[in-house]
Design a protein around this motif. Structure first.
Motif, PDB file in Angstrom:
ATOM      1  N   ILE B 215       0.832  -1.209   0.000  1.00 53.48           N
ATOM      2  CA  ILE B 215       0.000   0.000   0.000  1.00 53.48           C
ATOM      3  C   ILE B 215       0.863   1.254   0.000  1.00 53.48           C
ATOM      4  O   ILE B 215       0.566   2.235  -0.681  1.00 53.48           O
ATOM      5  N   VAL B 216       1.976   1.206   0.749  1.00 51.39           N
ATOM      6  CA  VAL B 216       2.824   2.394   0.854  1.00 51.39           C
ATOM      7  C   VAL B 216       3.547   2.657  -0.467  1.00 51.39           C
ATOM      8  O   VAL B 216       3.655   3.803  -0.921  1.00 51.39           O
ATOM      9  N   ILE B 217       3.999   1.575  -1.112  1.00 54.29           N
ATOM     10  CA  ILE B 217       4.638   1.742  -2.419  1.00 54.29           C
ATOM     11  C   ILE B 217       3.627   2.304  -3.417  1.00 54.29           C
ATOM     12  O   ILE B 217       3.927   3.204  -4.198  1.00 54.29           O
ATOM     13  N   GLY B 218       2.409   1.781  -3.347  1.00 57.15           N
ATOM     14  CA  GLY B 218       1.351   2.253  -4.238  1.00 57.15           C
ATOM     15  C   GLY B 218       1.066   3.730  -4.013  1.00 57.15           C
ATOM     16  O   GLY B 218       1.000   4.518  -4.960  1.00 57.15           O
ATOM     17  N   LEU B 219       0.926   4.109  -2.743  1.00 55.75           N
ATOM     18  CA  LEU B 219       0.649   5.519  -2.422  1.00 55.75           C
ATOM     19  C   LEU B 219       1.797   6.407  -2.872  1.00 55.75           C
ATOM     20  O   LEU B 219       1.574   7.496  -3.416  1.00 55.75           O
ATOM     21  N   ALA B 220       3.044   5.943  -2.642  1.00 54.51           N
ATOM     22  CA  ALA B 220       4.207   6.733  -3.056  1.00 54.51           C
ATOM     23  C   ALA B 220       4.138   6.984  -4.556  1.00 54.51           C
ATOM     24  O   ALA B 220       4.325   8.119  -5.023  1.00 54.51           O
ATOM     25  N   SER B 221       3.824   5.950  -5.328  1.00 52.91           N
ATOM     26  CA  SER B 221       3.752   6.101  -6.787  1.00 52.91           C
ATOM     27  C   SER B 221       2.658   7.084  -7.175  1.00 52.91           C
ATOM     28  O   SER B 221       2.859   7.955  -8.030  1.00 52.91           O
ATOM     29  N   VAL B 222       1.476   6.924  -6.543  1.00 55.51           N
ATOM     30  CA  VAL B 222       0.346   7.792  -6.872  1.00 55.51           C
ATOM     31  C   VAL B 222       0.694   9.255  -6.585  1.00 55.51           C
ATOM     32  O   VAL B 222       0.503  10.148  -7.425  1.00 55.51           O
ATOM     33  N   ILE B 223       1.257   9.497  -5.403  1.00 47.68           N
ATOM     34  CA  ILE B 223       1.510  10.882  -4.996  1.00 47.68           C
ATOM     35  C   ILE B 223       2.643  11.499  -5.810  1.00 47.68           C
ATOM     36  O   ILE B 223       2.530  12.633  -6.280  1.00 47.68           O
ATOM     37  N   ILE B 224       3.716  10.732  -5.994  1.00 42.17           N
ATOM     38  CA  ILE B 224       4.821  11.248  -6.819  1.00 42.17           C
ATOM     39  C   ILE B 224       4.300  11.590  -8.220  1.00 42.17           C
ATOM     40  O   ILE B 224       4.571  12.662  -8.766  1.00 42.17           O
ATOM     41  N   GLY B 225       3.508  10.690  -8.769  1.00 43.47           N
ATOM     42  CA  GLY B 225       2.964  10.903 -10.112  1.00 43.47           C
ATOM     43  C   GLY B 225       2.097  12.147 -10.186  1.00 43.47           C
ATOM     44  O   GLY B 225       2.237  12.966 -11.096  1.00 43.47           O
ATOM     45  N   GLU B 226       1.237  12.296  -9.194  1.00 45.31           N
ATOM     46  CA  GLU B 226       0.313  13.442  -9.206  1.00 45.31           C
ATOM     47  C   GLU B 226       1.069  14.763  -9.091  1.00 45.31           C
ATOM     48  O   GLU B 226       0.750  15.739  -9.773  1.00 45.31           O
ATOM     49  N   VAL B 227       2.087  14.768  -8.202  1.00 48.98           N
ATOM     50  CA  VAL B 227       2.826  16.007  -7.990  1.00 48.98           C
ATOM     51  C   VAL B 227       3.637  16.366  -9.243  1.00 48.98           C
ATOM     52  O   VAL B 227       3.649  17.518  -9.690  1.00 48.98           O
ATOM     53  N   LEU B 228       4.278  15.375  -9.845  1.00 54.50           N
ATOM     54  CA  LEU B 228       5.172  15.666 -10.968  1.00 54.50           C
ATOM     55  C   LEU B 228       4.440  15.816 -12.295  1.00 54.50           C
ATOM     56  O   LEU B 228       4.847  16.585 -13.148  1.00 54.50           O
ATOM     57  N   PHE B 229       3.364  15.045 -12.466  1.00 53.26           N
ATOM     58  CA  PHE B 229       2.787  14.985 -13.814  1.00 53.26           C
ATOM     59  C   PHE B 229       1.326  15.440 -13.896  1.00 53.26           C
ATOM     60  O   PHE B 229       0.722  15.366 -14.953  1.00 53.26           O
ATOM     61  N   GLY B 230       0.752  15.876 -12.765  1.00 54.42           N
ATOM     62  CA  GLY B 230      -0.548  16.534 -12.831  1.00 54.42           C
ATOM     63  C   GLY B 230      -1.757  15.619 -12.736  1.00 54.42           C
ATOM     64  O   GLY B 230      -1.644  14.395 -12.784  1.00 54.42           O
ATOM     65  N   THR B 231      -2.935  16.259 -12.550  1.00 53.16           N
ATOM     66  CA  THR B 231      -4.189  15.519 -12.359  1.00 53.16           C
ATOM     67  C   THR B 231      -5.318  16.178 -13.136  1.00 53.16           C
ATOM     68  O   THR B 231      -6.457  16.162 -12.706  1.00 53.16           O
ATOM     69  N   ARG B 232      -4.981  16.767 -14.295  1.00 52.42           N
ATOM     70  CA  ARG B 232      -5.983  17.551 -15.010  1.00 52.42           C
ATOM     71  C   ARG B 232      -7.236  16.748 -15.373  1.00 52.42           C
ATOM     72  O   ARG B 232      -8.349  17.197 -15.211  1.00 52.42           O
ATOM     73  N   SER B 233      -7.019  15.537 -15.895  1.00 47.11           N
ATOM     74  CA  SER B 233      -8.157  14.725 -16.318  1.00 47.11           C
ATOM     75  C   SER B 233      -7.903  13.288 -15.874  1.00 47.11           C
ATOM     76  O   SER B 233      -6.828  12.968 -15.367  1.00 47.11           O
ATOM     77  N   PHE B 234      -8.884  12.432 -16.077  1.00 45.65           N
ATOM     78  CA  PHE B 234      -8.715  11.036 -15.675  1.00 45.65           C
ATOM     79  C   PHE B 234      -7.573  10.391 -16.459  1.00 45.65           C
ATOM     80  O   PHE B 234      -6.755   9.667 -15.900  1.00 45.65           O
ATOM     81  N   LYS B 235      -7.515  10.703 -17.753  1.00 41.50           N
ATOM     82  CA  LYS B 235      -6.435  10.159 -18.589  1.00 41.50           C
ATOM     83  C   LYS B 235      -5.087  10.612 -18.046  1.00 41.50           C
ATOM     84  O   LYS B 235      -4.159   9.815 -17.883  1.00 41.50           O
ATOM     85  N   ASN B 236      -5.001  11.906 -17.750  1.00 40.25           N
ATOM     86  CA  ASN B 236      -3.783  12.479 -17.196  1.00 40.25           C
ATOM     87  C   ASN B 236      -3.391  11.765 -15.892  1.00 40.25           C
ATOM     88  O   ASN B 236      -2.221  11.462 -15.659  1.00 40.25           O
ATOM     89  N   CYS B 237      -4.377  11.473 -15.039  1.00 40.69           N
ATOM     90  CA  CYS B 237      -4.118  10.800 -13.765  1.00 40.69           C
ATOM     91  C   CYS B 237      -3.525   9.412 -13.998  1.00 40.69           C
ATOM     92  O   CYS B 237      -2.559   9.019 -13.335  1.00 40.69           O
ATOM     93  N   LEU B 238      -4.114   8.661 -14.932  1.00 37.74           N
ATOM     94  CA  LEU B 238      -3.617   7.310 -15.196  1.00 37.74           C
ATOM     95  C   LEU B 238      -2.154   7.356 -15.627  1.00 37.74           C
ATOM     96  O   LEU B 238      -1.313   6.596 -15.120  1.00 37.74           O
ATOM     97  N   ILE B 239      -1.837   8.267 -16.553  1.00 40.10           N
ATOM     98  CA  ILE B 239      -0.454   8.380 -17.035  1.00 40.10           C
ATOM     99  C   ILE B 239       0.458   8.804 -15.883  1.00 40.10           C
ATOM    100  O   ILE B 239       1.552   8.271 -15.705  1.00 40.10           O
ATOM    101  N   SER B 240      -0.025   9.742 -15.059  1.00 38.48           N
ATOM    102  CA  SER B 240       0.772  10.221 -13.920  1.00 38.48           C
ATOM    103  C   SER B 240       1.129   9.078 -12.982  1.00 38.48           C
ATOM    104  O   SER B 240       2.263   8.976 -12.505  1.00 38.48           O
TER     105      SER B 240
END
Lengths: 264, 293
Positions: B215-240
């Protein structure tokens, strides 16, 4: 259209917090009735509305919409008949989704979702026209997330969503109480326009006596889980606030203790 | 350094499926689902058990996904029908899965060194091991990324997403939120289990303890992705989230390269996630100070 027959609801029965929120209440709405509901805090207005919407089951009695007995149906099944706008502007929309996504969901109210693509090309134009009628500039912001909108804009959008497929019954639970007076007036105006255009059977709770008198063709006043006053047609049209207060005192035996309600 | 690049990227992509699963529960459904700590090794265990019995890799991965989906359904039923808080429901399933995983494997550790895996299958087409991992990582991420993008654009998918934002709203629109929550947990844990199945084959073993910290690795990936690559749209979130998983692997590779003992990895990851989760608070107090001046 709506028949509420002898419903009762008691919260926390058998405890020190026992509250008889509805007591053997009956209410019949004809098709096209626009009923305003007033009453003090704890009168049972919201409990009545939530009982009809199916937020919780009633202890006894029956609720019938358009000939169908929905008393035992869960909340999500009743959505087929009922459009709702809540007091909290945050409650009626999904903040993280776009305006058009919210509208797309609302356009299927009460239908089983399928694997079809949610945003349909043919809906876009219709949504745009309807949003334009709200006169809030939302027609140019269909791809904006709803969380970016103001409370009034969200409430207007929720109203549009609730009436997108004309519901058999529209429930408005103090839907302008959280808005500033100017915005509230605008949303009330939209409500009037939409309700009369589609002749929607509507139940509107309000804290504001003036609004209760201004809108609708029928007015009911609740007290202690019962309907105390029920006026319609010309009787309602000629009513004034002092009349209403006098009637309330006569019927309930006590004075109205709610400042907020008097302010209107 | 360069020779680290390719394997790190490949690992990041294999783990990305797990991160997408965690994104689904944590962000889309707004539930911190600890089932993943059990469904990740469950996927590994099921795949390993089937591979050692001679099943082909695709079947093994598919059945692992189904097992993960079932684990998600169990948590979903505990949470929605039995009204157990989501966090606790996840913990219950996770603990139960520990025993299940031991049963599936028959022992605590199952080696896959001598059996045919999806990687040895790809390798037989004439590429190196490192390339095979990259091919599988890319293929699975693209495939499941596209599937998720399609599914969450459908009416059912939109209802699941709306459930995470506002249950009251979607119920008022006629959707049974119990069904959408269970569906979300099902998809999430299927993805996590498939990721577990792939990681086990890439590592050459399945171990009953390999889920610790998922869970922690998953959260780290999600948060790092969101901070670095954005959350504009659902597609953007998946790529992030996918890129976040890759960046997380690079960070780990980097700190190991710099001499951090591998035993401290989980401590490092937890501190990283705790820091990232508290960022909004720090940001607010810094902004507040600016205003005060």
């Amino acid at each position: 259209m709506l028949r509420v027959e002898n419903i009762s609801k008691t919260f926390h029965p058998g405890t020190i917090n026992e509250k008889k929120a509805l007591q053997d209440l009956s209410l019949h709405l004809n098709s096209g009735d626009f009923v305003t509901v007033i009453g003090g805090n704890g009168a049972g207005k919201s409990t009545l509305m939530n009982s009809i919407a199916g937020v919780f089951p009633v202890d006894k009695g029956r609720i019938i919409i358009d000939g169908d007995d929905i008393t035992k149906q869960p909340e999500h099944k009743r959505a087929k008949y009922i459009g709702r706008v809540f007091q909290d502007p945050m409650m009626g929309t999904a903040a993280g989704m776009m305006i058009e996504e919210n509208l797309a969901i609302a356009s299927r109210r009460g239908k089983m979702p399928t694997f079809a693509w949610s945003s349909k090309e043919e809906d876009q134009e219709r949504f745009k026209i309807l949003l334009k009628e709200l006169d809030l500039g939302l027609e140019d912001r269909m791809s904006d997330k709803v969380g970016l909108l103001s409370g009034g804009q969200r409430q207007a959008l929720t109203l549009l969503m609730a009436t997108l497929n004309q519901p058999k019954l529209l429930l408005l639970d103090e839907h302008t109480a959280a808005l500033d007076p100017k915005t509230a007036e605008k949303v009330l105006g939209l409500t009037q326009k939409i309700v009369s255009r589609y002749h929607l059977t509507t139940l509107m709770i309000t804290h504001n006596m003036r609004d209760a008198l201004r809108f609708g063709n029928r007015l009911i006043m609740m007290h202690n889980g019962r309907i105390l006053i029920d006026l319609a047609g010309r009787e309602k049209d000629n009513l004034t606030i002092p009349d209403l207060l006098a009637m309330f005192e006569k019927a309930s035996g006590n004075e109205l203790d709610n400042d907020r309600m008097l302010l209107g | 350094m360069l020779d680290l690049l390719l394997p790190t990227l490949s690992q990041g992509l294999l783990w990305a499926l797990m991160a997408l699963g965690v994104y689904l529960t944590y962000r889309v459904l707004d539930i911190a689902d600890l089932t993943v700590e059990g469904s990740f090794p469950l996927g590994a265990a099921v795949a390993a058990a089937l591979l050692t019995k001679g099943f082909d890799p695709l079947t093994a991965i598919l059945v692992a996904g189904i097992a993960g989906a079932l684990a998600g359904v169990v948590t979903g039923i505990l949470h929605t029908k039995l009204k157990i808080p989501a966090l606790l429901a996840g913990i219950l399933t996770m603990i139960a899965l520990y025993s299940v995983n031991l049963r599936v494997m028959g022992k605590a550790n199952l080696s896959l060194l001598r059996v045919d895996t999806v990687f040895s299958f790809i390798k037989s087409m004439g590429i190196s091991n490192a390339q095979a991992v990259l091919v599988v990582g890319l293929a699975s991420t693209v495939l499941f990324g596209l599937l998720m993008y399609w599914f969450f654009g459908t009416e059912i998918g939109a209802a699941i997403r709306a459930t995470g934002f506002n249950q009251q709203m979607i119920r008022a629109q006629g959707v049974d939120t119990n069904v959408t929550i269970i569906s979300g947990l099902l998809i999430s844990n299927a993805l996590v289990a498939i990721s577990g199945a792939l990681i086990a084959q890439s590592n050459g073993f399945a171990d009953v303890g390999m889920g610790v910290g998922t869970i922690v690795i998953g959260l780290a990936s999600v948060i790092i992705g969101e901070v670095l690559f954005g959350t504009r749209s659902f597609k953007n979130c998946l790529i992030s989230v996918v890129l976040g998983s890759v960046v997380y692997r690079f960070v780990i590779a980097l700190v190991l390269q710099m001499g951090m003992p591998p035993n401290d990895l989980k401590l490092f990851t937890s501190v990283l996630v705790a820091f990232a989760l508290s960022m909004p608070l720090f940001k607010k107090s810094i902004d507040g100070r600016k205003v005060a001046k």
